[in-house]
Design a protein around this motif. Structure first.
Motif, mmCIF file in Angstrom:
data_model
loop_
_atom_site.group_PDB
_atom_site.id
_atom_site.type_symbol
_atom_site.label_atom_id
_atom_site.label_comp_id
_atom_site.label_asym_id
_atom_site.label_seq_id
_atom_site.Cartn_x
_atom_site.Cartn_y
_atom_site.Cartn_z
ATOM 1 N N ALA A 188 2.756 6.939 1.581
ATOM 2 C CA ALA A 188 3.080 8.303 1.154
ATOM 3 C C ALA A 188 2.180 9.319 1.855
ATOM 4 C CB ALA A 188 2.932 8.423 -0.360
ATOM 5 N N PHE A 189 0.880 9.002 1.980
ATOM 6 C CA PHE A 189 -0.051 9.891 2.670
ATOM 7 C C PHE A 189 0.371 10.062 4.129
ATOM 8 C CE2 PHE A 189 -3.749 10.466 5.400
ATOM 9 C CZ PHE A 189 -4.299 11.612 4.855
ATOM 10 N N HIS A 247 0.827 -1.206 0.000
ATOM 11 C CA HIS A 247 0.000 0.000 0.000
ATOM 12 C C HIS A 247 0.864 1.260 0.000
ATOM 13 C CE1 HIS A 247 -2.519 -3.198 1.751
ATOM 14 N NE2 HIS A 247 -3.478 -2.625 1.051
ATOM 15 N N GLU A 300 0.595 4.031 -1.536
ATOM 16 C CA GLU A 300 -0.136 5.290 -1.496
ATOM 17 C C GLU A 300 -0.493 5.676 -0.053
ATOM 18 O OE1 GLU A 300 -2.876 1.964 -1.520
ATOM 19 O OE2 GLU A 300 -1.251 2.428 -2.891
ATOM 20 N N SER A 301 -0.813 4.699 0.763
ATOM 21 C CA SER A 301 -1.101 4.974 2.175
ATOM 22 C C SER A 301 0.154 5.405 2.915
ATOM 23 C CB SER A 301 -1.692 3.735 2.850
ATOM 24 O OG SER A 301 -2.939 3.417 2.281
#
Length: 76
Positions: free
Chosen positions: A60-61, A55, A57-58
């Motif tokens: 990076a967030f 994951h 993207e999680s």
């Protein structure tokens, strides 16, 4: 709720655990619980690492959120 687990150790493993527990000046049960706690943490960290790799993207967030929070702390 606490669970009881019975471990059957070979004579050599029993003597090794007894030596390590004696060296740490603790009971064999306490020493084994510590070893199991460390193993549990290692497995949880491995699972978390696998999740993070799956994951991105999680991740990076979360990193951006943490950076923003650190920036806000610097302004106080």
């Amino acid at each position: 709720m606490a669970k009881t687990v019975t471990l059957r150790l070979s004579d050599s493993a029993y003597e090794a655990v007894k030596r390590y527990a004696d060296a740490d000046r603790t009971s064999m049960n306490t020493w084994i619980e510590g070893v199991l706690d460390v193993e549990d943490m290692r497995r949880r960290c491995d699972a978390h690492d696998r999740w993070m790799q799956q994951h991105p993207e999680s991740v990076a967030f979360s990193e951006a959120w943490a950076d923003r929070n650190l920036g806000d702390l610097g302004e106080r």
